[in-house]
Design a protein around this motif. Structure first.
Motif, PDB file in Angstrom:
ATOM      1  N   ASN A  85       0.812  -1.218   0.000  1.00 39.53           N
ATOM      2  CA  ASN A  85       0.000   0.000   0.000  1.00 39.53           C
ATOM      3  C   ASN A  85       0.846   1.268   0.000  1.00 39.53           C
ATOM      4  OD1 ASN A  85      -2.463  -1.280  -0.027  1.00 39.53           O
ATOM      5  ND2 ASN A  85      -2.583  -1.415   2.206  1.00 39.53           N
ATOM      6  N   TRP A  86       2.118   1.122  -0.248  1.00 40.51           N
ATOM      7  CA  TRP A  86       3.003   2.269  -0.144  1.00 40.51           C
ATOM      8  C   TRP A  86       3.759   2.454  -1.456  1.00 40.51           C
ATOM      9  CZ3 TRP A  86       8.399   2.346  -0.531  1.00 40.51           C
ATOM     10  CH2 TRP A  86       9.015   3.536  -0.159  1.00 40.51           C
ATOM     11  N   ALA A 102       1.957   3.658   6.909  1.00 41.55           N
ATOM     12  CA  ALA A 102       1.417   2.473   6.223  1.00 41.55           C
ATOM     13  C   ALA A 102       1.578   1.228   7.095  1.00 41.55           C
ATOM     14  CB  ALA A 102       2.113   2.273   4.880  1.00 41.55           C
ATOM     15  N   SER A 106      -1.546  -0.683   8.625  1.00 41.11           N
ATOM     16  CA  SER A 106      -1.710  -2.071   8.202  1.00 41.11           C
ATOM     17  C   SER A 106      -1.925  -2.976   9.410  1.00 41.11           C
ATOM     18  CB  SER A 106      -0.481  -2.525   7.415  1.00 41.11           C
ATOM     19  OG  SER A 106      -0.505  -3.928   7.219  1.00 41.11           O
TER      20      SER A 106
END
Lengths: 241, 241
Positions: A85-86, A102, A106
């Motif tokens: 997601n980064w 992140a 997470s």
DNA sequence: ATCCTTATGCCAACACTGTTGACTCTACCG
DNA sequence: CGGTAGAGTCAACAGTGTTGGCATAAGGAT
């Protein structure tokens, strides 16, 4: 020991379970995350996970050396999702900040799982990938190795430590169906002002602040400090030239 | 429920156990600490603690609502010991620093117990005493309430989070009889330089740095930041006068 | 000094847990 | 199309937290 854990890549036959599901490391980890969300931190048991998968509990031992091994795999999954997601922008402090957030979010997305795993170094591949990324950012920014490693160490431990702490609080709150805010308004706000003058004087502020994570605040001070260190290094090298 | 936990202060009769020991909350907590040290994080069981005390396991439920309640009492004991080993000098950043280190080392003195308890807010008396002390230091130093609470929050969560993280690593290392240093030299130092260039380039530094706690580094940056905030506040008030 | 009450410790039992050794059966290689 | 070995199953073991019922002796009341 007749049983042996076969690495996922070397797995050749996939025999469906009596109930028809075809197992895989991935499926097991994902189901474990679901079980944890539904049944809480202490709710991940071999038997329950077996039923959720439609398989005998002992089958899990064909995939993981034990519940502890499974736990580490879950942690690594969360770490991997953080990295997925980064994305890097090239501005190093911003990148570190977003990577830290992140990781933190997470873990907080699966509080029960995080509470179980976040305070452990897994040594598994996706965790190593995160380490490589962080050190890379710091070194590429121009920090000398010794400083980079010191900052990496502070950064990763800080992030994991807060992930564990905040996830633990969140998981506990969800299981007890009581928010932290209630705790701070009920317990702390009622302390006698004679014995606890400072808490009493700031009860409102405490109730407002404590339910949130202190991670962003601490992360930002660390990153500001890091930026200052880089500036100092560059100034010195310019002067000395 | 016929059983009820009687608060320690209201306990009137002290009937010796069949084996002769006279129980008390204090004795139970101290014995629990010993059992944890000897048998590891997962070694604190009602039955084992019972045998260590010379009492039936179920007797524990006369003193604590359950193993979870006992765990919180253990955490509070560690917090109390931290406060006992600390004394104020009047210089607020130095005091906060020594208090933070006292908390950290009080937990690390019992890694197995700390790993079990440090990531939980107990809400028990000695923890509250620590909170009052911290907030008192910050407010007495002259920080406005909002800033003081923000810093208190960062300070206490940071300290607890690192206590939990470091204790967990230490407990794991003691139980596995393997040092973190070995882990960093064995696993990380052997990663291929092509895939992990940054880790490979700094392997020596990593092995030297990672076995130590990052807490002092992070704590110092937070305190430096706090001092800067106080200076800013005082400058503003002087200017505005 | 003796009695009574009841807090305290003990016992047995319950429903769980992780883990393993021996077993069946079937997916795949040759 | 067979044979094999590896995946899934089964039953069992020793251990867990926890509870209801019971015996007993501590300490206040007389």
């Amino acid at each position: 020991m007749t049983k042996q854990v076969v690495p996922e890549t070397a797995r050749r036959r996939r025999r469906p379970t009596r109930q028809g599901t075809v197992l895989s490391e991935r499926l097991i980890v994902e189901t474990a995350l679901r079980v944890l969300r539904e049944h809480g931190t202490g709710g991940l048991t071999a038997r329950r996970l077996g039923t959720a998968l439609g398989a005998d509990p002992s089958t899990l031992y064909r995939y993981f050396a034990g519940m502890d091994d499974l736990t580490r795999a879950i942690g690594d999954e969360l770490m991997g999702r953080a990295l997925d997601n980064w994305s890097a922008t090239g501005e190093w402090t911003a990148d570190l900040r977003s990577l830290g957030l992140a990781i933190h979010s997470s873990y907080l997305a699966h509080p029960q799982a995080a509470a179980l795993t976040a305070s452990r170094v897994t040594g598994r591949p996706r965790e190593i990938a995160v380490d490589e990324t962080i050190i890379g950012i710091l070194r590429t920014a121009g920090l000398p190795d010794a400083t980079a490693i010191r900052l990496y160490h502070a950064f990763i431990d800080l992030s994991l430590a807060f992930a564990a702490l905040d996830a633990g609080a969140l998981a506990l709150a969800e299981e007890a169906r009581t928010t932290d805010e209630e705790m701070w308004t009920s317990t702390y706000a009622r302390l006698p002002a004679e014995s606890y003058p400072h808490i009493a004087a700031t009860a409102g502020l405490l109730a407002a602040r404590m339910p949130h994570s202190a991670y962003p605040v601490v992360l930002d001070t660390l990153l500001a400090n890091a930026a200052a260190q880089l500036a100092a290094v560059q100034a010195a090298s310019t002067t000395g030239r």
